[in-house]
Design a protein around this motif. Structure first.
Motif, short mmCIF file in Angstrom:
data_model
loop_
_atom_site.label_atom_id
_atom_site.label_comp_id
_atom_site.label_asym_id
_atom_site.label_seq_id
_atom_site.Cartn_x
_atom_site.Cartn_y
_atom_site.Cartn_z
N GLN A 236 -43.61 0.24 2.18
CA GLN A 236 -42.67 -0.49 3.03
C GLN A 236 -41.31 -0.52 2.36
O GLN A 236 -41.21 -0.70 1.14
CB GLN A 236 -43.18 -1.93 3.24
N GLU A 237 -40.24 -0.34 3.14
CA GLU A 237 -38.91 -0.22 2.56
C GLU A 237 -38.44 -1.53 1.91
O GLU A 237 -38.55 -2.60 2.50
CB GLU A 237 -37.91 0.21 3.62
N VAL A 238 -37.92 -1.42 0.71
CA VAL A 238 -37.36 -2.54 -0.05
C VAL A 238 -35.93 -2.19 -0.41
O VAL A 238 -35.63 -1.04 -0.75
CB VAL A 238 -38.18 -2.80 -1.34
N GLU A 239 -35.02 -3.17 -0.33
CA GLU A 239 -33.62 -2.95 -0.68
C GLU A 239 -33.15 -4.08 -1.58
O GLU A 239 -33.83 -5.10 -1.72
CB GLU A 239 -32.74 -2.91 0.57
N PHE A 240 -31.97 -3.92 -2.18
CA PHE A 240 -31.38 -5.07 -2.87
C PHE A 240 -30.36 -5.71 -1.95
O PHE A 240 -29.65 -5.03 -1.20
CB PHE A 240 -30.80 -4.68 -4.23
N THR A 241 -30.31 -7.05 -1.97
CA THR A 241 -29.43 -7.79 -1.07
C THR A 241 -28.19 -8.33 -1.77
O THR A 241 -27.18 -8.59 -1.12
CB THR A 241 -30.18 -8.97 -0.45
N TYR A 242 -28.29 -8.50 -3.08
CA TYR A 242 -27.18 -9.12 -3.82
C TYR A 242 -27.26 -8.70 -5.27
O TYR A 242 -28.35 -8.58 -5.84
CB TYR A 242 -27.26 -10.65 -3.71
N GLY A 243 -26.11 -8.44 -5.88
CA GLY A 243 -26.07 -8.11 -7.30
C GLY A 243 -25.08 -8.96 -8.04
O GLY A 243 -24.06 -9.38 -7.47
N ASP A 244 -25.36 -9.24 -9.30
CA ASP A 244 -24.46 -10.03 -10.13
C ASP A 244 -24.46 -9.41 -11.53
O ASP A 244 -25.46 -9.46 -12.24
CB ASP A 244 -24.90 -11.49 -10.19
N VAL A 245 -23.36 -8.78 -11.90
CA VAL A 245 -23.28 -8.06 -13.16
C VAL A 245 -22.29 -8.78 -14.09
O VAL A 245 -21.15 -9.04 -13.71
CB VAL A 245 -22.82 -6.60 -12.95
N SER A 246 -22.76 -9.10 -15.29
CA SER A 246 -21.94 -9.83 -16.25
C SER A 246 -21.29 -8.89 -17.26
O SER A 246 -21.91 -7.93 -17.73
CB SER A 246 -22.79 -10.86 -17.00
N SER A 253 -19.79 -9.78 -8.46
CA SER A 253 -20.80 -10.03 -7.44
C SER A 253 -20.76 -8.90 -6.41
O SER A 253 -19.68 -8.43 -6.06
CB SER A 253 -20.54 -11.37 -6.73
N ILE A 254 -21.93 -8.47 -5.96
CA ILE A 254 -22.03 -7.40 -4.97
C ILE A 254 -22.71 -7.97 -3.74
O ILE A 254 -23.88 -8.37 -3.79
CB ILE A 254 -22.83 -6.20 -5.51
N TYR A 255 -21.98 -8.03 -2.63
CA TYR A 255 -22.54 -8.51 -1.36
C TYR A 255 -22.96 -7.32 -0.52
O TYR A 255 -22.22 -6.35 -0.40
CB TYR A 255 -21.51 -9.34 -0.59
N ARG A 256 -24.10 -7.41 0.11
CA ARG A 256 -24.59 -6.29 0.92
C ARG A 256 -25.12 -6.78 2.26
O ARG A 256 -25.60 -7.90 2.38
CB ARG A 256 -25.72 -5.54 0.21
N THR A 257 -25.06 -5.90 3.25
CA THR A 257 -25.77 -6.12 4.50
C THR A 257 -27.10 -5.39 4.42
O THR A 257 -27.14 -4.19 4.16
CB THR A 257 -24.97 -5.58 5.70
N THR A 258 -28.17 -6.11 4.59
CA THR A 258 -29.50 -5.49 4.62
C THR A 258 -30.25 -6.03 5.81
O THR A 258 -30.06 -7.19 6.22
CB THR A 258 -30.30 -5.81 3.33
N TYR A 259 -31.08 -5.21 6.37
CA TYR A 259 -31.87 -5.61 7.53
C TYR A 259 -33.34 -5.56 7.14
O TYR A 259 -33.86 -4.51 6.73
CB TYR A 259 -31.60 -4.68 8.71
N LEU A 260 -33.98 -6.70 7.21
CA LEU A 260 -35.38 -6.80 6.81
C LEU A 260 -36.24 -5.94 7.72
O LEU A 260 -36.23 -6.08 8.94
CB LEU A 260 -35.85 -8.26 6.87
N LYS A 261 -37.00 -5.06 7.11
CA LYS A 261 -37.89 -4.19 7.88
C LYS A 261 -39.13 -4.98 8.30
O LYS A 261 -39.58 -5.89 7.60
CB LYS A 261 -38.31 -2.98 7.04
N PRO A 262 -39.71 -4.67 9.46
CA PRO A 262 -40.91 -5.38 9.89
C PRO A 262 -42.07 -5.13 8.94
O PRO A 262 -42.15 -4.08 8.30
CB PRO A 262 -41.19 -4.79 11.28
N GLU A 263 -42.93 -6.12 8.83
CA GLU A 263 -44.10 -5.98 7.97
C GLU A 263 -44.98 -4.84 8.46
O GLU A 263 -45.16 -4.64 9.65
CB GLU A 263 -44.92 -7.28 7.96
N VAL A 264 -45.54 -4.10 7.50
CA VAL A 264 -46.43 -3.01 7.87
C VAL A 264 -47.85 -3.55 8.03
O VAL A 264 -48.19 -4.62 7.54
CB VAL A 264 -46.43 -1.90 6.80
N ASP A 265 -48.65 -2.78 8.74
CA ASP A 265 -50.06 -3.11 8.89
C ASP A 265 -50.75 -2.76 7.57
O ASP A 265 -50.91 -1.60 7.23
CB ASP A 265 -50.66 -2.30 10.04
N LYS A 266 -51.15 -3.79 6.82
CA LYS A 266 -51.71 -3.54 5.49
C LYS A 266 -52.99 -2.73 5.55
O LYS A 266 -53.38 -2.12 4.55
CB LYS A 266 -51.97 -4.89 4.79
#
Length: 462
Positions: A236-246, A253-266
């Motif tokens: 199932q697709e996974v993405e990063f939604t936010y980053g914070d690098v020191s 800070s890294i802001y992103r648009t991500t769209y949650l993928k529907p759950e797969v049939d396990k």
């Protein structure tokens, strides 16, 4: 959970970007506008900037026209904050869409909203905790469920968190030392009068003292490949939604648009991949090789994941295609790196190419003697089109050569590629297959084969 930050905005449109008979876009350059940036650190939501404007500015028609004409609006923005330490950066941002809400007013002004894929927020202030991390989308919580056992957590008491490691969570990946962790966010809901907690999986980069702004693209590349491997491991697709690098001198800070993928049939996922703990699998992969061949490997993994949303014949065709993509990758890989792997799609002949073709054509013409008289001329005229077919090996033999090279025995998956190719050809040409064929079992075994081939592929070295 959305955050809303207020900024001042100024346009810096150069000459020739956009104009009409009565309007030049540079007229906006001398004015200052209010704007809000919306972002979320934990949820899969849209990152966007909301620009407030006077009714006479007509942004509701101007901005869509700019977007449709290919004007990269956000690259001409200069955004400032009351806190001079905060500096938004839209230079690497792409616009996803533009929205106008005629019914929403703020401080007597209308607004236009631009949804973007990513932006950076530079800050010269240093954080107390200088850990650099990337938060993953909500559908990644299985990662920390797999690695950690949470014993206790009371939302009202942030110090009450207690958990223990079930599996290793620290490892070396590419150029960095990486740690998988849990990120908790507490919030209070006034209506039911209760505290709630939002948890997410995070990727921590531990050697922050050495980071500079030049490391940003490399860090994002590492996260991109990690999320690809997470996606494959889970199906199932996974993405990063936010980053914070020191950095030593601040953080980003890294802001992103991500769209949650529907759950797969396990029930469609292959459970046996989980027999290998996640980090053990990640340590076996080759970051440099995947980065160099990312587009091809990402395409294979996407097809693999897509098969989870399908059933029956459709699923079969996608899984079969996935195996073909892997085979074709190995062929191109061998050519690129001068490997000894060769999938020969033709028989070897004792004569040169021209003489071989000539002899085959002559034999085809001899066969014409048994063709009906009214079709004989047509048969002979098409002899040259039959030469390639005669020179080719069966597709089955090509697959078997590939499996032999990667040390995979299709028989151990109870797969008969002679049968599979026949099914594929019938379905491709719109024909029905024998009703006695158990396509569900074939799909499961094809899926298992794809899993093992992708594991091998992501562990390759060049």
């Amino acid at each position: 959970m959305y955050y809303k930050d207020h900024y001042k905005l100024k346009f810096e449109f150069p000459e020739g970007v956009y104009s009409t008979d009565t309007f030049d876009i540079r007229e906006l350059n001398d004015r200052l506008f209010d704007c809000n940036i919306f972002h979320s650190t934990l949820d899969s939501k849209e990152a966007k900037i909301q620009i407030l404007y006077e009714r006479t500015d007509h942004f509701y028609s101007l901005f869509p026209a700019l977007f449709e004409n290919g004007v990269e609006i956000l690259k001409y923005l200069k955004v400032s904050h009351d806190d001079a330490q905060l500096k938004p950066d839209f230079s690497q941002c792409n616009i996803l869409r533009i929205e106008d809400d005629h019914g929403y007013w703020e401080n007597g002004k209308q607004n236009i909203t631009i949804v973007f894929d990513k932006c950076y927020l530079h800050s010269t202030s240093s954080k107390i905790n200088k850990r650099s991390f990337f938060i993953l989308s909500e559908n990644s919580n299985w990662i920390h469920d797999e690695i950690f056992k949470i014993n206790f957590f009371e939302p009202e008491d942030p110090d009450s968190l207690s958990y223990e490691d079930k599996f290793k969570n620290k490892f070396l990946f590419g150029d960095f030392e990486v740690e998988i962790g849990i990120n908790f966010k507490r919030y209070y809901d006034e209506e039911p009068n209760i505290w709630s907690i939002k948890r997410s999986t995070s990727i921590f980069f531990r050697d922050y003292n050495n980071f500079t702004s030049e490391h940003i693209s490399s860090l994002e590349e590492h996260v991109k490949i990690l999320t690809l491997l997470f996606s494959f491991y889970q199906g199932q697709e996974v993405e990063f939604t936010y980053g914070d690098v020191s950095f030593e001198s601040g953080h980003l800070s890294i802001y992103r648009t991500t769209y949650l993928k529907p759950e797969v049939d396990k029930s469609k996922t292959v459970y046996y991949i989980k027999e290998t703990p996640l980090v053990d699998y990640l340590e076996r992969t080759n970051y440099a090789f995947i980065s160099e061949n990312y587009a091809e490997i990402q395409n294979i993994v996407s097809q693999f994941i897509y098969s989870n949303s399908l059933i029956g014949h459709s699923r079969f065709m996608i899984l079969y295609n996935c195996i073909e993509l892997i085979r074709n990758f190995y062929i191109s890989f061998a050519q690129k790196y001068n490997s000894d792997f060769v999938v020969s799609d033709e028989y070897e002949f004792i004569h040169g190419n021209d003489k071989t073709n000539k002899l085959i054509k002559e034999k085809i013409k001899e066969i014409a003697e048994i063709v009906k008289q009214e079709q004989k001329c047509l048969f002979i005229s098409e002899a040259k089109n039959k030469v390639t077919f005669i020179r080719k090996k069966r597709i089955t033999d090509q697959f078997l050569e590939f499996f032999k090279y990667v040390k995979v025995d299709p028989n151990s998956y109870d797969l008969d590629f002679e049968l599979l190719i026949g099914i594929r050809n019938k379905l491709y040409h719109g024909n029905a297959i024998n009703s006695s064929i158990d396509i569900s079992t074939i799909n499961l075994n094809l899926y298992k084969l794809a899993v093992d081939l992708i594991i091998k592929l992501t562990s390759l070295t060049s």
